[in-house]
Design a protein around this motif. Structure first.
Motif, mmCIF file in Angstrom:
data_model
loop_
_atom_site.group_PDB
_atom_site.id
_atom_site.type_symbol
_atom_site.label_atom_id
_atom_site.label_comp_id
_atom_site.label_asym_id
_atom_site.label_seq_id
_atom_site.Cartn_x
_atom_site.Cartn_y
_atom_site.Cartn_z
ATOM 1 N N THR A 1 -9.820 -7.022 13.116
ATOM 2 C CA THR A 1 -10.475 -5.928 13.833
ATOM 3 C C THR A 1 -10.929 -4.851 12.847
ATOM 4 O OG1 THR A 1 -10.334 -4.550 15.802
ATOM 5 C CG2 THR A 1 -8.452 -4.470 14.302
ATOM 6 N N ASP A 2 -11.605 -3.845 13.350
ATOM 7 C CA ASP A 2 -12.157 -2.801 12.480
ATOM 8 C C ASP A 2 -11.231 -1.589 12.437
ATOM 9 O OD1 ASP A 2 -13.439 -0.510 14.476
ATOM 10 O OD2 ASP A 2 -13.401 -2.517 15.355
ATOM 11 N N ALA A 3 -11.481 -0.708 11.487
ATOM 12 C CA ALA A 3 -10.598 0.435 11.251
ATOM 13 C C ALA A 3 -10.549 1.391 12.449
ATOM 14 C CB ALA A 3 -11.044 1.190 10.003
ATOM 15 N N HIS A 4 -11.682 1.633 13.076
ATOM 16 C CA HIS A 4 -11.696 2.583 14.186
ATOM 17 C C HIS A 4 -10.927 2.049 15.384
ATOM 18 C CE1 HIS A 4 -13.587 4.835 17.654
ATOM 19 N NE2 HIS A 4 -13.104 5.797 16.897
ATOM 20 N N THR A 5 -11.089 0.752 15.682
ATOM 21 C CA THR A 5 -10.318 0.147 16.770
ATOM 22 C C THR A 5 -8.832 0.205 16.467
ATOM 23 O OG1 THR A 5 -12.153 -1.313 17.369
ATOM 24 C CG2 THR A 5 -9.953 -1.964 18.103
ATOM 25 N N ALA A 6 -8.458 -0.066 15.221
ATOM 26 C CA ALA A 6 -7.053 0.025 14.833
ATOM 27 C C ALA A 6 -6.536 1.451 15.009
ATOM 28 C CB ALA A 6 -6.874 -0.432 13.392
ATOM 29 N N TRP A 7 -7.352 2.420 14.679
ATOM 30 C CA TRP A 7 -6.961 3.828 14.851
ATOM 31 C C TRP A 7 -6.732 4.150 16.330
ATOM 32 C CZ3 TRP A 7 -9.131 8.079 17.311
ATOM 33 C CH2 TRP A 7 -8.641 9.341 16.919
ATOM 34 N N LEU A 8 -7.635 3.671 17.196
ATOM 35 C CA LEU A 8 -7.474 3.896 18.629
ATOM 36 C C LEU A 8 -6.198 3.242 19.160
ATOM 37 C CD1 LEU A 8 -11.141 3.350 19.860
ATOM 38 C CD2 LEU A 8 -9.882 5.504 19.911
ATOM 39 N N LEU A 9 -5.907 2.045 18.683
ATOM 40 C CA LEU A 9 -4.702 1.352 19.124
ATOM 41 C C LEU A 9 -3.436 2.067 18.656
ATOM 42 C CD1 LEU A 9 -5.923 -2.278 18.535
ATOM 43 C CD2 LEU A 9 -5.033 -1.424 20.715
ATOM 44 N N MET B 1 0.835 -1.187 0.000
ATOM 45 C CA MET B 1 0.000 0.000 0.000
ATOM 46 C C MET B 1 0.876 1.245 0.000
ATOM 47 S SD MET B 1 -1.411 0.417 3.847
ATOM 48 C CE MET B 1 -1.284 2.141 4.057
ATOM 49 N N THR B 2 0.280 2.405 -0.209
ATOM 50 C CA THR B 2 1.070 3.622 -0.413
ATOM 51 C C THR B 2 1.162 4.505 0.821
ATOM 52 O OG1 THR B 2 -0.901 4.764 -1.197
ATOM 53 C CG2 THR B 2 0.479 3.694 -2.853
ATOM 54 N N TYR B 3 0.578 4.095 1.944
ATOM 55 C CA TYR B 3 0.555 4.972 3.112
ATOM 56 C C TYR B 3 1.754 4.758 4.031
ATOM 57 C CZ TYR B 3 -4.024 6.581 1.852
ATOM 58 O OH TYR B 3 -5.057 7.158 1.187
ATOM 59 N N ARG B 4 2.701 3.929 3.648
ATOM 60 C CA ARG B 4 3.780 3.557 4.545
ATOM 61 C C ARG B 4 4.977 4.491 4.437
ATOM 62 N NH1 ARG B 4 3.728 -3.029 4.799
ATOM 63 N NH2 ARG B 4 1.495 -3.237 5.066
ATOM 64 N N HIS B 5 5.496 4.823 5.590
ATOM 65 C CA HIS B 5 6.756 5.550 5.700
ATOM 66 C C HIS B 5 7.584 4.753 6.684
ATOM 67 C CE1 HIS B 5 9.569 8.858 5.709
ATOM 68 N NE2 HIS B 5 9.528 8.882 7.032
ATOM 69 N N ARG B 6 8.638 4.041 6.216
ATOM 70 C CA ARG B 6 9.210 2.973 7.011
ATOM 71 C C ARG B 6 10.676 3.181 7.365
ATOM 72 N NH1 ARG B 6 6.565 -2.517 4.682
ATOM 73 N NH2 ARG B 6 6.797 -3.123 6.845
ATOM 74 N N ALA B 7 11.128 4.393 7.419
ATOM 75 C CA ALA B 7 12.507 4.643 7.827
ATOM 76 C C ALA B 7 12.666 4.362 9.319
ATOM 77 C CB ALA B 7 12.896 6.079 7.520
ATOM 78 N N ARG B 8 13.643 3.526 9.660
ATOM 79 C CA ARG B 8 13.897 3.177 11.061
ATOM 80 C C ARG B 8 15.197 3.790 11.571
ATOM 81 N NH1 ARG B 8 11.674 -2.713 12.720
ATOM 82 N NH2 ARG B 8 10.032 -2.954 11.159
ATOM 83 N N ASN C 1 -6.627 -3.014 5.443
ATOM 84 C CA ASN C 1 -7.136 -1.659 5.586
ATOM 85 C C ASN C 1 -5.948 -0.793 6.002
ATOM 86 O OD1 ASN C 1 -8.090 0.550 7.582
ATOM 87 N ND2 ASN C 1 -10.006 0.002 6.558
ATOM 88 N N PRO C 2 -5.836 0.450 5.536
ATOM 89 C CA PRO C 2 -4.685 1.271 5.910
ATOM 90 C C PRO C 2 -4.484 1.407 7.414
ATOM 91 C CG PRO C 2 -5.835 2.289 4.085
ATOM 92 C CD PRO C 2 -6.689 1.142 4.523
ATOM 93 N N ASN C 3 -5.560 1.582 8.189
ATOM 94 C CA ASN C 3 -5.404 1.710 9.638
ATOM 95 C C ASN C 3 -4.799 0.453 10.251
ATOM 96 O OD1 ASN C 3 -8.311 3.467 9.253
ATOM 97 N ND2 ASN C 3 -6.616 4.409 10.389
ATOM 98 N N LEU C 4 -5.218 -0.703 9.763
ATOM 99 C CA LEU C 4 -4.676 -1.949 10.287
ATOM 100 C C LEU C 4 -3.218 -2.119 9.892
ATOM 101 C CD1 LEU C 4 -7.796 -2.421 10.493
ATOM 102 C CD2 LEU C 4 -7.289 -4.837 10.233
ATOM 103 N N LYS D 1 -1.930 12.907 11.927
ATOM 104 C CA LYS D 1 -2.306 11.564 12.364
ATOM 105 C C LYS D 1 -3.062 10.860 11.239
ATOM 106 C CE LYS D 1 -0.790 12.231 16.547
ATOM 107 N NZ LYS D 1 0.473 11.617 17.007
ATOM 108 N N PRO D 2 -2.949 9.550 11.168
ATOM 109 C CA PRO D 2 -3.708 8.831 10.135
ATOM 110 C C PRO D 2 -5.202 9.051 10.305
ATOM 111 C CG PRO D 2 -2.085 7.384 11.166
ATOM 112 C CD PRO D 2 -2.143 8.635 11.999
ATOM 113 N N PRO D 3 -5.919 9.331 9.247
ATOM 114 C CA PRO D 3 -7.380 9.398 9.345
ATOM 115 C C PRO D 3 -7.945 7.995 9.532
ATOM 116 C CG PRO D 3 -6.690 9.586 7.068
ATOM 117 C CD PRO D 3 -5.437 9.579 7.884
ATOM 118 N N VAL D 4 -9.206 7.921 9.903
ATOM 119 C CA VAL D 4 -9.881 6.628 9.987
ATOM 120 C C VAL D 4 -10.393 6.269 8.595
ATOM 121 C CG1 VAL D 4 -11.739 5.310 11.047
ATOM 122 C CG2 VAL D 4 -10.569 7.088 12.364
#
Length: 429
Positions: free
Chosen positions: A277-285, A1-8, A81-84, A36-39
């Motif tokens: 799990t669902d997107a909103h729970t993933a966002w909260l986590l 997916m395209t939402y990743r920024h993975r520099a460590r 899902n992007p949030n997950l 912050k990531p949107p839901v």
């Protein structure tokens, strides 16, 4: 997916997990600059082309191997899902796992993982005591699927897990099956009994099997800060994210982390069983991960002080903390090798029985009488009549879960206030 920024790294410096929790796996430029990531509250995702859709499903359903640099395209929120994916990237950082997967509950993570690993005629060996839902799965559900389960309790002075592993492998072979998994909950709920993970891993390797059974560890009580099971030979780690990772008593979720090959099997089972799990729970986590370290540090600091003050109290028979002063020399040695902290969940054995325990529980005013653990607020429970009520009397006795046992999960409140509450409640016993 395209939402990743993975520099460590930052130059030559490897960034710490608590730093990576603020941005790893997410690029604000791809979400209108949102810090912050949107839901991503959606059931399905639009393909740019029919060819993309075909490629994404080929990978998702195992019809071809994913290219080394290929990301699984977004398909449907039962699959990804992007949030997950942002959450899973960050979870994997803490334990240095190849892959993390999140689930709708801790039990969903446990059940899906064990189903992915086992098949009829197999044997699963597990340590007791364990969380009541885990025991129920192993004792009552898996046998219906012709999977035999063997419980090993080291707290009663009987055979050890190391002794039982080759016996279980031989029993599985006699059934025409395999030893599918060695499942360990350490520290055990609610006694804080520790299991030597390195010894268990060595016993598994000593079987000499081409595909040895995975060592699966429920790391909910101490992880991911105070215990690192992969460093001691574990193959998979399980969490109830409801507890310390979520940390606010406002969500239900679970996770499985581990080697890429094993995680592929778990991912397949999750997709088909729909236990994601669902997107909103993933966002909260994802939000909660930003404060995980400071929350766990503060709650452990509070718990350590309470343990120190409660040990030797005239109304208390024993304080059960991981590797604590009242545990055996062997338990203390395991703790020294395997753990960097005792966490903030411990138990008390009161002098008396259920009546005395209930008087204490009913007198508490700041500690909230509820099951679960790992929240910002302090909780207290009576395992024998709640989370472990389905244990037989014999099993309770074998595992040390008496009617006088009270479990405390210490939060981040003022420790003097918490001690005052415990003191007045003990006076009522």
């Amino acid at each position: 997916m395209t939402y990743r920024h993975r520099a460590r790294t930052l130059g030559n410096r490897t960034l710490a997990p608590e730093t990576l929790m603020m941005g790893f796996g997410y690029d604000p430029a791809l979400s209108e600059g949102s810090i912050k990531p949107p839901v991503f509250q959606t059931s399905t995702f639009v393909f740019r082309s029919a060819e993309d859709g075909k490629r994404f499903f080929e990978v998702a359903y195992g019809l071809r191997e994913k290219d080394p640099e290929e990301a699984l395209g977004l398909i449907y929120s039962r699959i990804n899902n992007p949030n997950l994916e942002i959450l899973e990237d960050r979870l994997a950082v803490w334990d240095a796992a190849d892959k993390a997967l999140v689930f709708s509950s801790g039990m969903a993570a446990i059940s899906t993982t064990i189903l992915a690993l086992s098949r009829p005629n197999d044997v699963v060996i597990y340590t007791a005591p364990a969380y009541g839902g885990t025991e129920y799965l192993f004792d009552r559900i898996l046998p219906r699927m012709v999977v035999e389960t063997i419980s090993v309790s080291e707290c009663d002075g009987g055979r050890t897990l190391v002794d039982a592993i080759p016996e279980a492998a031989a029993r599985a072979a006699a059934r025409g099956g395999r030893l599918a998994a060695v499942y360990v909950e350490t520290p055990a709920n609610p006694t804080n009994q520790l299991i030597d993970l390195r010894a268990a891993a060595d016993a598994i390797r000593a079987l000499g099997q081409a595909e040895p059974p995975p060592l699966v560890v429920d790391n909910t009580f101490l992880g991911p800060l105070w215990q690192k099971p992969f460093e001691h030979g574990a193959d998979l780690i399980l969490y109830s994210l409801t507890k310390y990772v979520g940390g606010h008593s406002d969500l239900i979720a679970g996770a499985c982390l581990g080697r890429a090959d094993l995680m592929g099997r778990v991912a397949e089972m999750r997709t088909i069983c729909g236990t994601i799990t669902d997107a909103h729970t993933a966002w909260l986590l994802t939000r909660s991960l930003e404060t995980l370290q400071i929350r766990m540090e503060r709650s452990q600091q509070n718990a350590s002080e309470l343990v120190r003050r409660l040990r030797g109290h005239p109304k208390i028979e024993a304080v059960l903390d991981a590797g604590g002063a009242e545990s055996s020399a062997e338990q203390q040695a395991i703790f020294s090798r395997q753990c960097s902290g005792a966490g903030s969940t411990f138990s008390l054995r009161l002098k008396g029985g259920e009546a005395e325990a209930f008087r204490m529980l009913n007198a508490l005013q700041l500690f909230k009488l509820a099951v679960s653990l790992g929240g910002t607020e302090s909780l207290v429970s009576h395992p024998s009549s709640t989370t472990h009520s389905d244990y037989t009397a014999e099993a309770k006795a074998r595992c040390g879960i008496g009617d006088n046992l009270v479990r405390l999960s210490v939060g981040i409140e003022n420790v003097e206030d918490l001690f005052a509450d415990l003191s007045q409640a003990l006076d009522a016993v």
